[in-house]
Design a protein around this motif. Structure first.
Motif, PDB file in Angstrom:
ATOM      1  N   ASP A  58      27.817  -4.525 -18.976  1.00 41.80           N
ATOM      2  CA  ASP A  58      27.989  -4.913 -20.366  1.00 41.80           C
ATOM      3  C   ASP A  58      27.158  -3.987 -21.255  1.00 41.80           C
ATOM      4  O   ASP A  58      26.014  -3.658 -20.923  1.00 41.80           O
ATOM      5  CB  ASP A  58      27.526  -6.366 -20.535  1.00 41.80           C
ATOM      6  N   GLY A  59      27.721  -3.593 -22.371  1.00 40.12           N
ATOM      7  CA  GLY A  59      27.016  -2.711 -23.291  1.00 40.12           C
ATOM      8  C   GLY A  59      25.710  -3.291 -23.813  1.00 40.12           C
ATOM      9  O   GLY A  59      24.806  -2.549 -24.174  1.00 40.12           O
ATOM     10  N   SER A  60      25.578  -4.604 -23.813  1.00 41.09           N
ATOM     11  CA  SER A  60      24.361  -5.227 -24.344  1.00 41.09           C
ATOM     12  C   SER A  60      23.144  -4.967 -23.459  1.00 41.09           C
ATOM     13  O   SER A  60      22.014  -5.143 -23.905  1.00 41.09           O
ATOM     14  CB  SER A  60      24.558  -6.741 -24.511  1.00 41.09           C
ATOM     15  N   ILE A  61      23.361  -4.540 -22.210  1.00 41.73           N
ATOM     16  CA  ILE A  61      22.228  -4.249 -21.323  1.00 41.73           C
ATOM     17  C   ILE A  61      22.111  -2.759 -21.012  1.00 41.73           C
ATOM     18  O   ILE A  61      21.264  -2.354 -20.224  1.00 41.73           O
ATOM     19  CB  ILE A  61      22.310  -5.054 -20.001  1.00 41.73           C
ATOM     20  N   ARG A  62      22.949  -1.939 -21.633  1.00 41.56           N
ATOM     21  CA  ARG A  62      22.923  -0.501 -21.391  1.00 41.56           C
ATOM     22  C   ARG A  62      21.553   0.068 -21.740  1.00 41.56           C
ATOM     23  O   ARG A  62      20.912  -0.367 -22.682  1.00 41.56           O
ATOM     24  CB  ARG A  62      24.012   0.178 -22.214  1.00 41.56           C
ATOM     25  N   GLY A  63      21.094   1.013 -20.926  1.00 46.34           N
ATOM     26  CA  GLY A  63      19.811   1.654 -21.179  1.00 46.34           C
ATOM     27  C   GLY A  63      18.625   0.954 -20.551  1.00 46.34           C
ATOM     28  O   GLY A  63      17.493   1.373 -20.739  1.00 46.34           O
ATOM     29  N   LYS A  64      18.867  -0.109 -19.801  1.00 52.37           N
ATOM     30  CA  LYS A  64      17.769  -0.861 -19.190  1.00 52.37           C
ATOM     31  C   LYS A  64      17.658  -0.617 -17.683  1.00 52.37           C
ATOM     32  O   LYS A  64      17.004  -1.381 -16.980  1.00 52.37           O
ATOM     33  CB  LYS A  64      17.944  -2.359 -19.477  1.00 52.37           C
ATOM     34  N   GLN A  65      18.304   0.444 -17.205  1.00 47.84           N
ATOM     35  CA  GLN A  65      18.234   0.842 -15.788  1.00 47.84           C
ATOM     36  C   GLN A  65      18.830  -0.210 -14.840  1.00 47.84           C
ATOM     37  O   GLN A  65      18.501  -0.229 -13.658  1.00 47.84           O
ATOM     38  CB  GLN A  65      16.782   1.158 -15.385  1.00 47.84           C
ATOM     39  N   LEU A  66      19.703  -1.077 -15.342  1.00 51.69           N
ATOM     40  CA  LEU A  66      20.253  -2.125 -14.491  1.00 51.69           C
ATOM     41  C   LEU A  66      21.346  -1.622 -13.555  1.00 51.69           C
ATOM     42  O   LEU A  66      21.664  -2.295 -12.580  1.00 51.69           O
ATOM     43  CB  LEU A  66      20.720  -3.307 -15.328  1.00 51.69           C
ATOM     44  N   SER A  67      21.889  -0.438 -13.819  1.00 49.50           N
ATOM     45  CA  SER A  67      22.831   0.129 -12.839  1.00 49.50           C
ATOM     46  C   SER A  67      22.100   0.392 -11.520  1.00 49.50           C
ATOM     47  O   SER A  67      22.668   0.198 -10.444  1.00 49.50           O
ATOM     48  CB  SER A  67      23.485   1.410 -13.368  1.00 49.50           C
ATOM     49  N   ARG A  68      20.841   0.787 -11.603  1.00 49.76           N
ATOM     50  CA  ARG A  68      20.036   1.005 -10.386  1.00 49.76           C
ATOM     51  C   ARG A  68      19.834  -0.300  -9.620  1.00 49.76           C
ATOM     52  O   ARG A  68      19.930  -0.344  -8.402  1.00 49.76           O
ATOM     53  CB  ARG A  68      18.683   1.625 -10.736  1.00 49.76           C
ATOM     54  N   VAL A  69      19.530  -1.361 -10.355  1.00 51.91           N
ATOM     55  CA  VAL A  69      19.337  -2.667  -9.726  1.00 51.91           C
ATOM     56  C   VAL A  69      20.639  -3.112  -9.060  1.00 51.91           C
ATOM     57  O   VAL A  69      20.642  -3.574  -7.911  1.00 51.91           O
ATOM     58  CB  VAL A  69      18.871  -3.710 -10.767  1.00 51.91           C
ATOM     59  N   PHE A  70      21.747  -2.957  -9.773  1.00 50.58           N
ATOM     60  CA  PHE A  70      23.046  -3.368  -9.254  1.00 50.58           C
ATOM     61  C   PHE A  70      23.397  -2.554  -8.007  1.00 50.58           C
ATOM     62  O   PHE A  70      23.779  -3.109  -6.977  1.00 50.58           O
ATOM     63  CB  PHE A  70      24.099  -3.213 -10.345  1.00 50.58           C
ATOM     64  N   PHE A  71      23.259  -1.239  -8.084  1.00 46.42           N
ATOM     65  CA  PHE A  71      23.559  -0.396  -6.919  1.00 46.42           C
ATOM     66  C   PHE A  71      22.632  -0.725  -5.750  1.00 46.42           C
ATOM     67  O   PHE A  71      23.051  -0.717  -4.594  1.00 46.42           O
ATOM     68  CB  PHE A  71      23.500   1.095  -7.253  1.00 46.42           C
ATOM     69  N   SER A  72      21.376  -1.015  -6.021  1.00 46.59           N
ATOM     70  CA  SER A  72      20.455  -1.382  -4.950  1.00 46.59           C
ATOM     71  C   SER A  72      20.928  -2.649  -4.242  1.00 46.59           C
ATOM     72  O   SER A  72      20.900  -2.740  -3.005  1.00 46.59           O
ATOM     73  CB  SER A  72      19.044  -1.579  -5.511  1.00 46.59           C
ATOM     74  N   ASN A  73      21.377  -3.626  -5.018  1.00 49.81           N
ATOM     75  CA  ASN A  73      21.918  -4.855  -4.429  1.00 49.81           C
ATOM     76  C   ASN A  73      23.177  -4.571  -3.615  1.00 49.81           C
ATOM     77  O   ASN A  73      23.359  -5.113  -2.520  1.00 49.81           O
ATOM     78  CB  ASN A  73      22.232  -5.872  -5.526  1.00 49.81           C
ATOM     79  N   ILE A  74      24.044  -3.712  -4.131  1.00 50.24           N
ATOM     80  CA  ILE A  74      25.270  -3.345  -3.418  1.00 50.24           C
ATOM     81  C   ILE A  74      24.920  -2.648  -2.105  1.00 50.24           C
ATOM     82  O   ILE A  74      25.498  -2.945  -1.051  1.00 50.24           O
ATOM     83  CB  ILE A  74      26.170  -2.460  -4.307  1.00 50.24           C
ATOM     84  N   MET A  75      23.973  -1.723  -2.162  1.00 50.11           N
ATOM     85  CA  MET A  75      23.565  -1.001  -0.947  1.00 50.11           C
ATOM     86  C   MET A  75      22.971  -1.960   0.087  1.00 50.11           C
ATOM     87  O   MET A  75      23.257  -1.843   1.283  1.00 50.11           O
ATOM     88  CB  MET A  75      22.576   0.110  -1.306  1.00 50.11           C
ATOM     89  N   SER A  76      22.171  -2.908  -0.367  1.00 40.65           N
ATOM     90  CA  SER A  76      21.587  -3.891   0.555  1.00 40.65           C
ATOM     91  C   SER A  76      22.673  -4.736   1.204  1.00 40.65           C
ATOM     92  O   SER A  76      22.634  -4.987   2.411  1.00 40.65           O
ATOM     93  CB  SER A  76      20.596  -4.795  -0.186  1.00 40.65           C
TER      94      SER A  76
END
Length: 174
Positions: A101-119
């Motif tokens: 969501d654009g409202s959370i863009r710029g907060k490095q949450l893609s890294r958190v999401f990808f980390s969860n996906i990788m786990s």
């Protein structure tokens, strides 16, 4: 401190998932990136992701803020790859329809999401993870490579602009 986690998507999440897609579609369009500027991904695709159990959502402070589909290979779009090619012919998990969501863009949450996906991938026994994005989508490319994915070549989708940059990461423990 925010509460952030990933979980399987449910039918109740579909309206929020479509809101996230609309936000991502607008963001891409505002940058003149042709990815997702047609009807894909549409509600039918998201409903199918939920029904088949491949849909995941990123939840931030109780609100759906991202989505992804985790597709067990072989992915028909990944059978042809021009370039160096995949690192190995092994079972893999492909990440599709990744959006925040654009409202959370710029907060490095893609890294958190990808980390969860990788786990999740590793927990499910996959040591190979693949993803693709449009050549002009440098923000997504930055997120992907920042998580250890390497460019492997070009794959082809069914969209009006079918060429996609393909990336792969091997999950190892040693």
């Amino acid at each position: 401190m925010s509460t952030i986690f990933m979980r399987a998507a449910t039918t109740n999440d579909i309206p929020d998932m479509m809101r996230v897609i609309a936000s991502a579609r607008k963001f891409l369009g505002d940058q003149d990136i042709p990815q997702w500027q047609g009807t894909y991904p549409d509600q039918a695709a998201i409903e199918q992701d939920v029904a088949t159990g491949i849909g995941r959502v990123l939840v931030v402070d109780g609100k759906v803020a991202g989505l992804a589909a985790l597709v067990v290979g072989p992915d028909p779009h990944y059978l042809r790859i021009d370039g160096e090619g995949w690192l190995a012919d092994v079972p893999y998990l492909a990440v599709h329809r990744f959006a925040l969501d654009g409202s959370i863009r710029g907060k490095q949450l893609s890294r958190v999401f990808f980390s969860n996906i990788m786990s999740e991938a590793y927990r499910r026994g996959f040591t190979d993870l693949r993803v693709d994005t449009h050549a002009q989508n440098v923000i997504m490319q930055h997120a992907i490579t920042g998580m250890g994915f390497d460019f492997r070549g070009i794959v082809y989708m069914d969209e009006p602009v079918p060429e996609r940059n393909a990336y792969e990461v091997r999950l190892t423990t040693g």
